[in-house]
Enzyme design. Sequence first.
Site, PDB file in Angstrom:
ATOM      1  N   GLY A  53       0.761  -1.243   0.000  1.00  6.80           N
ATOM      2  CA  GLY A  53       0.000   0.000   0.000  1.00  6.80           C
ATOM      3  C   GLY A  53       0.793   1.295   0.000  1.00  6.80           C
ATOM      4  CG  ASP A  79      -2.310  -6.607  -4.169  1.00  7.47           C
ATOM      5  OD1 ASP A  79      -1.388  -5.921  -4.659  1.00  7.47           O
ATOM      6  OD2 ASP A  79      -2.167  -7.832  -3.919  1.00  7.47           O
ATOM      7  CG  ASP A 120       4.708  -1.137  -8.057  1.00 11.83           C
ATOM      8  OD1 ASP A 120       5.565  -1.357  -8.937  1.00 11.83           O
ATOM      9  OD2 ASP A 120       4.988  -1.059  -6.852  1.00 11.83           O
ATOM     10  CE  LYS A 160       6.862  -3.831 -10.627  1.00 13.24           C
ATOM     11  NZ  LYS A 160       7.132  -4.095  -9.268  1.00 13.24           N
TER      12      LYS A 160
HETATM   13  C1  LIG Z   1       5.498  -4.867  -5.953  1.00 13.30           C
HETATM   14  S1  LIG Z   1       3.972  -5.231  -5.185  1.00 13.30           S
HETATM   15  C2  LIG Z   1       3.164  -3.675  -5.240  1.00 13.30           C
HETATM   16  C3  LIG Z   1       3.730  -2.698  -4.243  1.00 13.30           C
HETATM   17  C4  LIG Z   1       2.836  -1.494  -4.066  1.00 13.30           C
HETATM   18  N1  LIG Z   1       2.842  -0.641  -5.244  1.00 13.30           N
HETATM   19  C5  LIG Z   1       3.275  -0.653  -2.896  1.00 13.30           C
HETATM   20  O1  LIG Z   1       3.817   0.417  -3.137  1.00 13.30           O
HETATM   21  O2  LIG Z   1       3.064  -1.069  -1.758  1.00 13.30           O
HETATM   22  C6  LIG Z   1       3.179  -6.127  -6.449  1.00 13.30           C
HETATM   23  C7  LIG Z   1       1.770  -6.529  -6.078  1.00 13.30           C
HETATM   24  O3  LIG Z   1       1.142  -7.052  -7.251  1.00 13.30           O
HETATM   25  C8  LIG Z   1       0.098  -7.871  -6.771  1.00 13.30           C
HETATM   26  N2  LIG Z   1      -0.461  -8.673  -7.863  1.00 13.30           N
HETATM   27  C9  LIG Z   1       0.186  -9.566  -8.648  1.00 13.30           C
HETATM   28  N3  LIG Z   1      -0.662 -10.114  -9.529  1.00 13.30           N
HETATM   29  C10 LIG Z   1      -1.872  -9.543  -9.301  1.00 13.30           C
HETATM   30  C11 LIG Z   1      -3.147  -9.706  -9.890  1.00 13.30           C
HETATM   31  N4  LIG Z   1      -3.348 -10.565 -10.902  1.00 13.30           N
HETATM   32  N5  LIG Z   1      -4.184  -8.969  -9.419  1.00 13.30           N
HETATM   33  C12 LIG Z   1      -3.999  -8.121  -8.387  1.00 13.30           C
HETATM   34  N6  LIG Z   1      -2.802  -7.909  -7.789  1.00 13.30           N
HETATM   35  C13 LIG Z   1      -1.754  -8.627  -8.233  1.00 13.30           C
HETATM   36  C14 LIG Z   1       0.773  -8.688  -5.693  1.00 13.30           C
HETATM   37  O4  LIG Z   1      -0.170  -9.278  -4.819  1.00 13.30           O
HETATM   38  C15 LIG Z   1       1.651  -7.618  -5.019  1.00 13.30           C
HETATM   39  O5  LIG Z   1       1.039  -7.116  -3.872  1.00 13.30           O
END
Ligand SMILES: C[S@@+](CC[C@H](N)C(=O)[O-])C[C@H]1O[C@@H](n2cnc3c(N)ncnc32)[C@H](O)[C@@H]1O
Length: 192
Positions: A53, A79, A120, A160
Amino acid sequence: MGRSSKDKRDIYYRLAKEEGWRARSAFKLLQLDEEFNLFKGVRRAVDLCAAPGSWSQVLSRKLRGKEEKSEDVKIVAVDLQAMAPLPGVTQIQGDITKITTAQEIIRHFEGQPADLVVCDGAPDVTGLHDVDEYIQAQLLLAALNITTHVLKPGGTFVAKDVTPPAEDLLQRRDVRQTAEQPKLQHRGVCGV
Ligand SMILES: C[S@@+](CC[C@H](N)C(=O)[O-])C[C@H]1O[C@@H](n2cnc3c(N)ncnc32)[C@H](O)[C@@H]1O
């Protein structure tokens, strides 16, 4: 040396702790804002793949400022994983590649489209390069599909980790794009 020891030496890791961001990736969005003035005039935003988050925190702080109530500000964070609540952020737990999640996001912006969509997303890696690249591209495609339904004309889309096929995809969709390398890490694309 283990990964967590390495992370702890990272200046952004320490800074995130000091400043109360949930993840160091907050600085990526802040750096993109410095470069592109991302939040100017933005009142309605979507944060795709938002957990834990920190980007939603940035959106909440930048869009709501110090005001207790910002009636016209709307931030929707999505998410697979649950996130701890944040002021002014509506959370949806779901998979952005699923039509039901996309429909739920779209419902929030019916009538009044978003000014900004950020994504992201990072799928779990399998270690198989081609498979990982494909899954990453599918995630970006899902984000782009949702964006085409919720973003206002002339709005901003930030995502990204764009693989070469996905860059082609953005071009085919006639999205004006700028490749940008935030100082923190990761290759990204800011389409405006
Ligand atoms: C790098 S983290 C994001 C970090 C976030 N931007 C932050 O600043 O806290 C990547 C996220 O992508 C989510 N994710 C991956 N595939 C997804 C999907 N199909 N649908 C929703 N979320 C997804 C993962 O659960 C993870 O929490």
